[in-house]
Design a protein around this motif. Structure first.
Motif, PDB file in Angstrom:
ATOM      1  N   ARG A   1       5.514  94.383  79.668  1.00 36.91           N
ATOM      2  CA  ARG A   1       4.190  93.765  79.666  1.00 36.91           C
ATOM      3  C   ARG A   1       3.076  94.727  79.263  1.00 36.91           C
ATOM      4  O   ARG A   1       1.924  94.567  79.690  1.00 36.91           O
ATOM      5  N   GLU A   2       3.422  95.713  78.426  1.00 38.71           N
ATOM      6  CA  GLU A   2       2.371  96.443  77.751  1.00 38.71           C
ATOM      7  C   GLU A   2       1.728  95.493  76.757  1.00 38.71           C
ATOM      8  O   GLU A   2       2.347  94.499  76.345  1.00 38.71           O
ATOM      9  N   PRO A   3       0.481  95.719  76.343  1.00 40.40           N
ATOM     10  CA  PRO A   3      -0.194  94.779  75.450  1.00 40.40           C
ATOM     11  C   PRO A   3       0.655  94.431  74.218  1.00 40.40           C
ATOM     12  O   PRO A   3       1.132  95.319  73.519  1.00 40.40           O
ATOM     13  N   GLY A   4       0.842  93.150  73.992  1.00 45.73           N
ATOM     14  CA  GLY A   4       1.572  92.675  72.823  1.00 45.73           C
ATOM     15  C   GLY A   4       3.069  92.556  72.994  1.00 45.73           C
ATOM     16  O   GLY A   4       3.734  91.908  72.173  1.00 45.73           O
ATOM     17  N   GLN A   5       3.633  93.144  74.050  1.00 46.36           N
ATOM     18  CA  GLN A   5       5.089  93.148  74.193  1.00 46.36           C
ATOM     19  C   GLN A   5       5.642  91.754  74.496  1.00 46.36           C
ATOM     20  O   GLN A   5       6.651  91.334  73.928  1.00 46.36           O
ATOM     21  N   ALA A   6       5.000  91.019  75.401  1.00 44.61           N
ATOM     22  CA  ALA A   6       5.493  89.689  75.748  1.00 44.61           C
ATOM     23  C   ALA A   6       5.430  88.762  74.540  1.00 44.61           C
ATOM     24  O   ALA A   6       6.353  87.980  74.285  1.00 44.61           O
ATOM     25  N   ALA A   7       4.345  88.848  73.784  1.00 46.80           N
ATOM     26  CA  ALA A   7       4.220  88.014  72.585  1.00 46.80           C
ATOM     27  C   ALA A   7       5.289  88.374  71.563  1.00 46.80           C
ATOM     28  O   ALA A   7       5.809  87.491  70.864  1.00 46.80           O
TER      29      ALA A   7
ATOM     30  N   VAL B   1       4.316  61.199  68.024  1.00 45.16           N
ATOM     31  CA  VAL B   1       5.184  61.565  69.137  1.00 45.16           C
ATOM     32  C   VAL B   1       6.204  62.607  68.679  1.00 45.16           C
ATOM     33  O   VAL B   1       6.926  62.377  67.702  1.00 45.16           O
ATOM     34  N   PRO B   2       6.267  63.755  69.335  1.00 45.54           N
ATOM     35  CA  PRO B   2       7.260  64.759  68.927  1.00 45.54           C
ATOM     36  C   PRO B   2       8.679  64.326  69.278  1.00 45.54           C
ATOM     37  O   PRO B   2       8.911  63.703  70.324  1.00 45.54           O
ATOM     38  N   THR B   3       9.607  64.654  68.416  1.00 45.73           N
ATOM     39  CA  THR B   3      11.026  64.409  68.686  1.00 45.73           C
ATOM     40  C   THR B   3      11.737  65.687  69.102  1.00 45.73           C
ATOM     41  O   THR B   3      12.910  65.656  69.469  1.00 45.73           O
ATOM     42  N   GLN B   4      11.037  66.813  69.037  1.00 44.45           N
ATOM     43  CA  GLN B   4      11.508  68.081  69.570  1.00 44.45           C
ATOM     44  C   GLN B   4      10.391  68.691  70.412  1.00 44.45           C
ATOM     45  O   GLN B   4       9.215  68.625  70.027  1.00 44.45           O
ATOM     46  N   ILE B   5      10.758  69.250  71.548  1.00 45.58           N
ATOM     47  CA  ILE B   5       9.775  69.885  72.424  1.00 45.58           C
ATOM     48  C   ILE B   5      10.273  71.272  72.798  1.00 45.58           C
ATOM     49  O   ILE B   5      11.427  71.442  73.204  1.00 45.58           O
ATOM     50  N   LEU B   6       9.385  72.243  72.661  1.00 48.89           N
ATOM     51  CA  LEU B   6       9.679  73.615  73.074  1.00 48.89           C
ATOM     52  C   LEU B   6       9.083  73.832  74.455  1.00 48.89           C
ATOM     53  O   LEU B   6       7.880  73.655  74.656  1.00 48.89           O
ATOM     54  N   ALA B   7       9.922  74.171  75.414  1.00 50.02           N
ATOM     55  CA  ALA B   7       9.469  74.471  76.777  1.00 50.02           C
ATOM     56  C   ALA B   7       9.464  75.980  76.963  1.00 50.02           C
ATOM     57  O   ALA B   7      10.501  76.631  76.772  1.00 50.02           O
ATOM     58  N   THR B   8       8.330  76.545  77.315  1.00 47.27           N
ATOM     59  CA  THR B   8       8.230  77.995  77.476  1.00 47.27           C
ATOM     60  C   THR B   8       7.993  78.355  78.929  1.00 47.27           C
ATOM     61  O   THR B   8       7.563  77.525  79.738  1.00 47.27           O
ATOM     62  N   SER B   9       8.260  79.607  79.260  1.00 42.95           N
ATOM     63  CA  SER B   9       7.952  80.131  80.596  1.00 42.95           C
ATOM     64  C   SER B   9       7.725  81.629  80.478  1.00 42.95           C
ATOM     65  O   SER B   9       8.604  82.357  80.029  1.00 42.95           O
ATOM     66  N   TRP B  10       6.528  82.052  80.833  1.00 41.88           N
ATOM     67  CA  TRP B  10       6.228  83.484  80.899  1.00 41.88           C
ATOM     68  C   TRP B  10       5.999  83.825  82.365  1.00 41.88           C
ATOM     69  O   TRP B  10       5.081  83.304  82.992  1.00 41.88           O
ATOM     70  N   GLY B  11       6.825  84.690  82.896  1.00 46.94           N
ATOM     71  CA  GLY B  11       6.740  85.024  84.304  1.00 46.94           C
ATOM     72  C   GLY B  11       5.412  85.677  84.665  1.00 46.94           C
ATOM     73  O   GLY B  11       4.773  86.314  83.827  1.00 46.94           O
ATOM     74  N   PHE B  12       5.021  85.540  85.925  1.00 46.98           N
ATOM     75  CA  PHE B  12       3.734  86.103  86.337  1.00 46.98           C
ATOM     76  C   PHE B  12       3.767  87.630  86.301  1.00 46.98           C
ATOM     77  O   PHE B  12       2.722  88.275  86.210  1.00 46.98           O
ATOM     78  N   TRP B  13       4.977  88.185  86.351  1.00 47.96           N
ATOM     79  CA  TRP B  13       5.104  89.646  86.295  1.00 47.96           C
ATOM     80  C   TRP B  13       5.934  90.070  85.100  1.00 47.96           C
ATOM     81  O   TRP B  13       5.503  90.846  84.260  1.00 47.96           O
ATOM     82  N   ARG B  14       7.147  89.534  84.993  1.00 50.93           N
ATOM     83  CA  ARG B  14       8.036  89.835  83.871  1.00 50.93           C
ATOM     84  C   ARG B  14       8.834  88.591  83.528  1.00 50.93           C
ATOM     85  O   ARG B  14       8.954  87.673  84.328  1.00 50.93           O
ATOM     86  N   GLY B  15       9.442  88.620  82.354  1.00 52.22           N
ATOM     87  CA  GLY B  15      10.373  87.560  81.974  1.00 52.22           C
ATOM     88  C   GLY B  15       9.734  86.537  81.057  1.00 52.22           C
ATOM     89  O   GLY B  15       8.756  85.876  81.409  1.00 52.22           O
ATOM     90  N   GLU B  16      10.277  86.419  79.840  1.00 49.99           N
ATOM     91  CA  GLU B  16       9.790  85.452  78.861  1.00 49.99           C
ATOM     92  C   GLU B  16      10.992  84.616  78.384  1.00 49.99           C
ATOM     93  O   GLU B  16      12.019  85.174  78.010  1.00 49.99           O
TER      94      GLU B  16
END
Length: 410
Positions: free
Chosen positions: A282-288, A386-401
């Protein structure tokens, strides 16, 4: 990070059952009504009991419906009751409740946190330490005499899986993962991989989180992760210093191979495509950068029109602003269409956050619709189609993407 899905459509992963309870209600109809039909609004939540931190509490539920024996209810902590209840809803939804032959061969993967502390005893011990002549001896004596032995048993993370086995007779293999949001991502990811690899035909996957816990709120507050004041959209919070609002959730999914579901005459809510997980410091830009790599790995599975996104942005400034910038770039290039941040409405539920994302994405695909925007900053716009594909994302509050791609079933 790669997710080889193979070419055998019989091993496609179908979502055939969903159990979901949250501050918005019980079951899929309640969530669809609140998120897709009713006028969009952000819940005020409970701003008094845990001030200055707001919490989105669980709606009242009748535990007897899914946990008939009072003895079972009494020996569970609140988060275990929520999970066991949601698991029962998912099994009933999939048409598997009471099917002992199939349940005996159903595997289970649970994402779970630690058990709740006895806050009253903790407070008494801390208060007594100040005046104790021998603090070390006082602490040892009180810990030995005041804490119930059963408290430690109730805190075991794998007891949610154990309670589901006892109450609902799911008696195949069982795994429990710990580690906040990333545990929920891994639970879904591993179940999907095992189905595709022929290492199982049906999995019960999910988690539960009780946000109404003083001990957990204290831990999160000490890490400066919580939002103070009125609840608002995560995108607003990120622009005003940042912080997350926690919400109570119980969510379980029944994942099946397509062949197994079709053999028992069961249709599906959606097809679960690639599920990818990663982590950064989670240094700047790492999660992205991690998330961008996951998007690029998924491109071969994307169709020819923009996909919908259910963002797991939690309102913590750095990660939420990074995810927003990434999503805006994907909108500009035409990869992404309408975006919705679900935690604006249901809060962050740590281990349960990603399974809840999967549940809501599958629900939208099955209803051939999408959720209404609840964001005054302009990122969330009305869906033009209406989308026929959906991307579900999750970025952890501390770590984990992590992220998963879900697709409508024709």
């Amino acid at each position: 990070m790669s997710d080889p899905t193979g070419s055998d459509s019989a091993r496609d992963v179908w979502i055939t059952g969903i159990g979901l309870i949250s501050s918005l209600g019980e079951g899929l109809d309640a969530h669809w009504q609140a998120l897709a039909i009713d006028e969009p609004r952000i819940s005020a939540g409970d701003t008094e009991r845990f001030a200055p931190f707001p919490v989105l509490p669980m709606v009242p539920i009748e535990l007897d419906k899914q946990i008939p024996r009072k003895a079972d209810q009494r020996q569970m902590e609140p988060w275990q009751r929520l999970g066991t209840y949601a698991a029962g809803l998912a099994l009933a939804d999939a048409g598997l409740a009471g099917d002992l032959e199939r349940l005996a061969h159903m595997d289970m993967i649970v994402a779970a946190g630690g058990g709740e502390r006895d806050v009253v005893v903790d407070g008494q011990i801390l208060a007594g330490l100040d005046g104790a002549a021998e603090p070390d001896a006082f602490l040892n004596e009180r810990l030995a005499n005041d804490l119930r032995p059963t408290l430690f048993l109730a805190q075991l993370s794998n007891l949610l899986a154990g309670n589901i086995s006892i109450v609902h007779k799911v008696t195949g293999s069982s795994r429990t993962f710990m580690g906040e949001e990333l545990a929920g991502i891994s639970a879904v990811e591993i179940a999907a991989r095992r189905i595709r690899a022929g290492q199982g035909d049906q999995f019960l996957v999910g988690a539960a989180y009780n946000a109404e816990r003083k001990d957990m709120l204290l831990s999160l507050a000490l890490g400066n992760t919580l939002w103070k004041g009125a609840v608002n959209a995560v995108w607003e919070r990120a622009n005003a210093g940042g912080g997350m609002v926690t919400g109570s959730i119980g969510v379980f999914l029944v994942l099946e191979s397509r062949a197994h579901a079709e053999a028992r005459g069961k249709t599906a809510y959606a097809k679960l495509g690639p599920v990818l997980s990663g982590r950064s410091r989670r240094e700047p830009g790492q999660a992205a950068a991690v998330a961008k790599g996951q998007i690029d790995a998924m491109r071969p599975a994307l169709g020819d029109k923009p996909i919908g996104v259910l963002s797991g942005a939690n309102g913590i400034a750095s990660a939420t602003l990074e995810e927003r910038a990434l999503l805006e770039s994907l909108v500009a290039e035409g990869t992404v269409g309408p975006i919705r941040a679900t935690q604006s409405r249901i809060g962050n539920s740590l281990e349960a956050a990603f399974p809840a994302q999967i549940a809501l994405a599958a629900l939208a695909l099955s209803r051939k619709g999408f959720y209404r925007p609840a964001d005054p900053t302009g990122l969330e716009l009305e869906a033009s189609e209406v989308p026929t594909q959906i991307l579900a994302t999750s970025w952890g509050f501390w770590r984990g993407e992590g992220m998963a791609l879900l697709e409508a079933i024709d």
